[in-house]
Design a protein around this motif. Structure first.
Motif, PDB file in Angstrom:
ATOM      1  N   GLU A  54       0.826  -1.206   0.000  1.00  0.00           N
ATOM      2  CA  GLU A  54       0.000   0.000   0.000  1.00  0.00           C
ATOM      3  C   GLU A  54       0.867   1.266   0.000  1.00  0.00           C
ATOM      4  N   VAL A  55       0.460   2.230  -0.778  1.00  0.00           N
ATOM      5  CA  VAL A  55       1.176   3.508  -0.786  1.00  0.00           C
ATOM      6  C   VAL A  55       0.142   4.622  -0.759  1.00  0.00           C
ATOM      7  N   ARG A  56       0.444   5.680  -0.006  1.00  0.00           N
ATOM      8  CA  ARG A  56      -0.454   6.843   0.027  1.00  0.00           C
ATOM      9  C   ARG A  56       0.012   7.825  -1.036  1.00  0.00           C
ATOM     10  N   ILE A  57      -0.913   8.265  -1.837  1.00  0.00           N
ATOM     11  CA  ILE A  57      -0.576   9.220  -2.896  1.00  0.00           C
ATOM     12  C   ILE A  57      -1.167  10.570  -2.529  1.00  0.00           C
ATOM     13  N   VAL A  58      -0.288  11.566  -2.449  1.00  0.00           N
ATOM     14  CA  VAL A  58      -0.735  12.913  -2.085  1.00  0.00           C
ATOM     15  C   VAL A  58      -0.461  13.842  -3.270  1.00  0.00           C
ATOM     16  N   PRO A  59      -1.479  14.116  -4.082  1.00  0.00           N
ATOM     17  CA  PRO A  59      -1.270  15.042  -5.202  1.00  0.00           C
ATOM     18  C   PRO A  59      -1.042  16.472  -4.686  1.00  0.00           C
ATOM     19  N   LEU A  60      -0.021  17.093  -5.230  1.00  0.00           N
ATOM     20  CA  LEU A  60       0.329  18.461  -4.814  1.00  0.00           C
ATOM     21  C   LEU A  60       0.497  19.315  -6.067  1.00  0.00           C
ATOM     22  N   TYR A  61       0.143  20.584  -5.958  1.00  0.00           N
ATOM     23  CA  TYR A  61       0.451  21.477  -7.079  1.00  0.00           C
ATOM     24  C   TYR A  61       1.963  21.478  -7.275  1.00  0.00           C
ATOM     25  N   HIS A  62       2.376  21.683  -8.516  1.00  0.00           N
ATOM     26  CA  HIS A  62       3.808  21.738  -8.796  1.00  0.00           C
ATOM     27  C   HIS A  62       4.399  23.001  -8.152  1.00  0.00           C
TER      28      HIS A  62
ATOM     29  N   GLU B  34       0.154  29.649  -0.580  1.00  0.00           N
ATOM     30  CA  GLU B  34      -0.360  29.225   0.725  1.00  0.00           C
ATOM     31  C   GLU B  34      -0.964  27.814   0.635  1.00  0.00           C
ATOM     32  N   ILE B  35      -1.638  27.560  -0.470  1.00  0.00           N
ATOM     33  CA  ILE B  35      -2.289  26.252  -0.648  1.00  0.00           C
ATOM     34  C   ILE B  35      -1.234  25.149  -0.705  1.00  0.00           C
ATOM     35  N   ILE B  36      -0.163  25.397  -1.453  1.00  0.00           N
ATOM     36  CA  ILE B  36       0.907  24.394  -1.555  1.00  0.00           C
ATOM     37  C   ILE B  36       1.509  24.125  -0.177  1.00  0.00           C
ATOM     38  N   GLN B  37       1.731  25.206   0.564  1.00  0.00           N
ATOM     39  CA  GLN B  37       2.313  25.042   1.909  1.00  0.00           C
ATOM     40  C   GLN B  37       1.395  24.208   2.803  1.00  0.00           C
ATOM     41  N   GLU B  38       0.114  24.514   2.708  1.00  0.00           N
ATOM     42  CA  GLU B  38      -0.861  23.785   3.535  1.00  0.00           C
ATOM     43  C   GLU B  38      -0.932  22.303   3.130  1.00  0.00           C
ATOM     44  N   ASP B  39      -1.016  22.080   1.816  1.00  0.00           N
ATOM     45  CA  ASP B  39      -1.113  20.699   1.307  1.00  0.00           C
ATOM     46  C   ASP B  39       0.109  19.883   1.703  1.00  0.00           C
ATOM     47  N   PHE B  40       1.264  20.517   1.675  1.00  0.00           N
ATOM     48  CA  PHE B  40       2.501  19.791   1.949  1.00  0.00           C
ATOM     49  C   PHE B  40       2.508  19.209   3.368  1.00  0.00           C
ATOM     50  N   GLN B  41       1.789  19.887   4.266  1.00  0.00           N
ATOM     51  CA  GLN B  41       1.748  19.422   5.668  1.00  0.00           C
ATOM     52  C   GLN B  41       1.091  18.043   5.781  1.00  0.00           C
ATOM     53  N   VAL B  42       0.300  17.675   4.791  1.00  0.00           N
ATOM     54  CA  VAL B  42      -0.342  16.349   4.796  1.00  0.00           C
ATOM     55  C   VAL B  42       0.730  15.244   4.853  1.00  0.00           C
ATOM     56  N   LEU B  43       1.896  15.547   4.285  1.00  0.00           N
ATOM     57  CA  LEU B  43       2.964  14.536   4.256  1.00  0.00           C
ATOM     58  C   LEU B  43       3.601  14.319   5.634  1.00  0.00           C
ATOM     59  N   ALA B  44       3.361  15.237   6.576  1.00  0.00           N
ATOM     60  CA  ALA B  44       4.034  15.174   7.884  1.00  0.00           C
ATOM     61  C   ALA B  44       3.785  13.841   8.585  1.00  0.00           C
ATOM     62  N   GLN B  45       2.582  13.305   8.402  1.00  0.00           N
ATOM     63  CA  GLN B  45       2.235  12.047   9.096  1.00  0.00           C
ATOM     64  C   GLN B  45       3.041  10.844   8.592  1.00  0.00           C
TER      65      GLN B  45
ATOM     66  N   VAL C 229       3.482  28.333  -8.330  1.00  0.00           N
ATOM     67  CA  VAL C 229       3.361  29.605  -7.573  1.00  0.00           C
ATOM     68  C   VAL C 229       3.885  30.791  -8.376  1.00  0.00           C
ATOM     69  N   PHE C 230       4.749  30.517  -9.368  1.00  0.00           N
ATOM     70  CA  PHE C 230       5.267  31.646 -10.166  1.00  0.00           C
ATOM     71  C   PHE C 230       4.198  32.201 -11.100  1.00  0.00           C
ATOM     72  N   TYR C 231       3.209  31.370 -11.417  1.00  0.00           N
ATOM     73  CA  TYR C 231       2.137  31.809 -12.316  1.00  0.00           C
ATOM     74  C   TYR C 231       0.911  32.261 -11.541  1.00  0.00           C
ATOM     75  N   ASN C 232       0.796  31.780 -10.311  1.00  0.00           N
ATOM     76  CA  ASN C 232      -0.386  32.105  -9.513  1.00  0.00           C
ATOM     77  C   ASN C 232       0.013  32.179  -8.037  1.00  0.00           C
ATOM     78  N   ARG C 233       0.258  33.391  -7.584  1.00  0.00           N
ATOM     79  CA  ARG C 233       0.779  33.592  -6.219  1.00  0.00           C
ATOM     80  C   ARG C 233      -0.175  33.049  -5.164  1.00  0.00           C
ATOM     81  N   GLU C 234      -1.455  32.986  -5.507  1.00  0.00           N
ATOM     82  CA  GLU C 234      -2.434  32.505  -4.520  1.00  0.00           C
ATOM     83  C   GLU C 234      -2.200  31.045  -4.145  1.00  0.00           C
ATOM     84  N   LEU C 235      -1.519  30.354  -5.021  1.00  0.00           N
ATOM     85  CA  LEU C 235      -1.284  28.926  -4.760  1.00  0.00           C
ATOM     86  C   LEU C 235      -0.230  28.696  -3.679  1.00  0.00           C
TER      87      LEU C 235
END
Ligand code: URA
Length: 199
Positions: A166-174, A186-197, A178-184
Motif C-alpha cells: 500500500e502507498v499513500r498518494i498525495v497530489p500536490l500542485y507543482h 499558501e495552498i501548496i504550503q498547507e497541502d505539503f503538511q499532509v505529508l508530515a504524518q 506559484v510563479f504563475y499564480n501567487r495565490e497557490l
C-alpha cells in the motif's frame, strides 16, 4: 545500510545516461545537457515526483536545483526535512525542449525507470508534484482519482496499491505553479503538511 538499494538506484542512473533511444537524447547531446536521475535516500518513506528537468537541472544533472527547487526546499524545511531525508525524482529524466510539457511517448520511455525507483525505495507516501506525476501514479496504482484535475485532487490522500504494498498518494500542485499564480503559495504550503504524518 541500504547499500543494495543505493546500488540499484545507481544502476538506473547509469542506464538513463546511456539511453540513446530516448526521443530527448539528441537534444541532450546537442546542448551538452545531463540526464537527471533521482536523488536522495534509497530508504526514504516519502518520495517526491516532479515532471521533468528544466534548463538548470539539465546543466547540473540534479532535480529541482532552479527556482522551483527553492520552493521545494522551503516546503521540506517546513516539515523539518532535508533533501537527504526524502527521495526526489521526475517522470521524465531529460529536459524537454524549451520546457514544454512532456509528450506521451517520452513519458512511456522513462516510465520503467520511475516504476523501478518506486519499487526499490518502497515509499510509504508519494507526493506527486503537478499533473503529470499525479496522472502517472494514479493511473498505475490507484482505483480512484483518474482524470480528475489538480484543483480537485490537491492535498488529498489517495490509496494506491504498488508492487511493494500500500502507498499513500498525495497530489500536490507543482512548486513552479506559484510563479504563475501567487495565490497557490499558501495552498501548496498547507497541502505539503499532509505529508508530515509519513515522516
Ligand atoms: N520541475 C520539475 O518538475 N522537475 C525538476 O527537476 C525541476 C523543475
Amino acid at each position: 545500510m541500504g547499500t543494495d538499494k543505493a546500488e540499484e538506484l545507481k544502476e538506473i542512473a547509469q542506464e538513463i545516461r546511456e539511453l540513446k533511444e530516448s526521443p530527448l537524447y539528441p537534444y541532450r547531446r546537442r546542448h551538452g545537457y545531463l540526464p537527471v536521475p533521482g536523488v536522495g535516500s534509497a530508504e526514504a518513506d516519502i518520495m517526491l515526483i516532479g515532471e521533468a528537468p528544466g534548463r538548470q537541472e539539465a546543466e547540473a544533472g540534479r532535480p529541482f536545483v532552479g527556482k522551483a527547487g527553492e520552493v521545494l526546499d522551503q516546503l521540506l524545511e517546513s516539515l523539518d526535512l532535508d533533501r537527504e531525508d526524502v527521495y526526489i525524482t521526475n517522470v521524465v529524466k531529460d529536459r524537454p525542449p524549451g520546457n514544454r510539457d512532456p509528450r506521451a511517448d517520452e513519458i512511456e520511455v522513462y516510465a520503467p525507470f520511475l516504476l523501478r525507483e518506486i519499487a526499490i525505495v518502497e515509499p510509504v507516501a508519494i507526493g506527486s508534484l503537478g499533473r503529470f506525476a499525479t496522472d502517472f501514479v494514479l493511473k498505475r496504482y490507484a482505483q480512484r482519482g483518474h482524470g480528475r484535475t489538480m484543483d480537485d485532487l490537491h492535498g488529498r490522500v489517495l490509496r494506491g496499491d504498488a508492487p511493494h504494498g500500500e502507498v499513500r498518494i498525495v497530489p500536490l500542485y507543482h512548486p513552479a505553479a506559484v510563479f504563475y499564480n501567487r495565490e497557490l503559495e499558501e495552498i501548496i504550503q498547507e497541502d505539503f503538511q499532509v505529508l508530515a504524518q509519513y515522516v
